[in-house]
Enzyme design. Structure first.
Site, short mmCIF file in Angstrom:
data_model
loop_
_atom_site.label_atom_id
_atom_site.label_comp_id
_atom_site.label_asym_id
_atom_site.label_seq_id
_atom_site.Cartn_x
_atom_site.Cartn_y
_atom_site.Cartn_z
N HIS A 138 -2.03 -5.05 2.42
CA HIS A 138 -1.32 -4.05 3.23
C HIS A 138 -1.85 -2.67 2.85
CE1 HIS A 138 1.60 -1.55 5.01
NE2 HIS A 138 2.27 -1.29 3.90
N ASN A 167 -0.63 4.16 6.84
CA ASN A 167 0.20 2.96 6.71
C ASN A 167 0.85 2.67 8.07
OD1 ASN A 167 2.20 1.08 6.20
ND2 ASN A 167 3.02 2.11 4.39
N CYS A 216 6.79 -3.75 6.23
CA CYS A 216 5.33 -3.88 6.08
C CYS A 216 4.88 -5.30 5.75
CB CYS A 216 4.82 -2.93 5.00
SG CYS A 216 5.31 -1.24 5.28
#
Ligand code: ACO
Length: 325
Positions: free
Chosen positions: A252, A282, A112
């Site tokens: 994020h 996500n 990520c």
């Protein structure tokens, strides 16, 4: 000479998987998912669609916004933890799709944090004078590594891609800083244990469901809040900026409660936050560039805006970037 972001693009699959759909797949409820994560729906690809397909669409959108010819690209960097295949790199497949024949192309693995790691690499290539025109893509088909019987992970992730084009800045705008961090001691907080050289594909590997994401959720949550706060403070200090100088905060998008906890600790007001986790979940390396592109296209970013981006992910990796638009 620092790099600047010239244009952005993004792409998501058309298919929407809502929390109500997940209620029919695992023992969960829409109320639990929204309350614990902020996610209402996510996008998932149709069979046969891979990361290079979404990444190519995002890259094409950025190229269209810039008017650049793909043949002029010097470097294609792709951040992904869900490559099309082990070999070749997804970057080379995107290069082929774009006919960007002059470019060097390679992938970057930082989960990520991948887009911010890529931003750092792109900036260094431009600063060194090695490359002038860079395409950076974050693209993921997270649905390909999800165990759709595991309610603790399958509700969290989605598919998507975002892209940015960079070239040398001729004024004080551009990438002001990047800070990257890694801690391999925490490798097993989030991992996909099977399918690599440690545990190659086999009937036993598949039977054990080792090809899917495994996560220690609450430990990851605590580490995420701590590292995101620390990396945000580090970025502000390095640029001699106060929290009030940040025009837009793009974290994020992993969990709205992680984001809220970090904002409270920093004293960042909610009107500075860009949030789209409710619609996409996500999307790992695609999360920040997808949010950045939506922020640009919706007018949340204008020339001179100071943007603070922070990310954390499997590795453990964490990173920040400060950009003057
Ligand atoms: N629906 C209903 N109940 C659930 C679900 C679900 N989907 N998932 C877990 N539960 C249950 C658990 O079984 C547990 O039940 P119990 O108390 O009876 O044992 C209870 O809910 C609480 O579980 P926790 O794990 O403690 O819940 P938590 O508040 O920590 O939320 C979550 C879980 C959302 C996963 C959170 O920990 C989180 O977001 N962690 C960070 C995850 C993250 O950011 N990952 C990024 C990965 S980055 C990368 O590189 C890919």
């Amino acid at each position: 000479m620092r790099a600047r972001i010239v244009a952005t693009g993004s792409a998501v699959p058309r298919r929407i998987l809502r929390n109500s759909d997940l209620e029919r797949m695992v023992a969960t409820s829409g109320e639990w998912i929204v309350g614990r994560t902020g996610i209402r729906e996510r996008r998932v690809v149709d069979d046969g669609v891979a990361s290079s397909d979404l990444g190519t669409d995002a890259a094409r959108a950025a190229l269209a916004a810039s008017g650049w010819d793909p043949a002029d690209l010097d470097l294609i960097l792709v951040a992904t933890c869900t490559p099309d295949m082990p070999l070749p790199s997804t970057a080379c497949l995107i290069q082929r799709n774009l006919k960007a024949s002059r470019a060097i192309a390679f992938d970057l693995a930082a989960a990520c944090s991948g887009f911010l790691y890529g931003l750092s690499v792109a900036d260094l290539y431009v600063r060194s004078g090695t490359c002038r025109r860079v395409l950076l893509v974050g693209t993921e088909v997270m649905s390909s590594v999800l165990d759709w019987t595991d309610r603790s992970t399958c509700i969290l992730f989605g598919d998507g891609a975002g892209a940015a084009l960079l070239d040398p800045s001729d004024d004080d705008r551009g990438i002001l800083s990047t800070h990257l961090h890694s801690d391999g001691d925490l490798w097993d907080l989030v991992c996909v244990p099977g399918g690599g050289s440690r545990m190659p594909a086999s009937d036993a590997m598949l039977a054990g469901r080792h090809q899917y994401v495994k996560m220690k959720g609450s430990e990851t949550f605590k580490v995420a809040v701590k590292t995101l706060e620390a990396t945000a403070r580090e970025a502000l200090e390095a640029n001699k900026l106060a929290v009030a100088d940040v025009d837009l905060f793009i974290p994020h998008q992993a969990n709205v409660r992680i984001i809220q906890a970090v904002m409270e600790r920093l004293g960042l007001p909610e009107n500075r936050l860009f949030l789209n986790i409710d619609r996409y979940g996500n999307t790992s390396a695609a999360s920040i560039p997808l949010a950045l592109d939506e922020a640009v296209r919706s007018g949340r970013i204008s020339p001179g805006s100071r943007i603070l981006m922070v990310a954390f992910g499997s590795g453990l990796t964490w990173a920040s970037a400060v950009v003057k638009w």
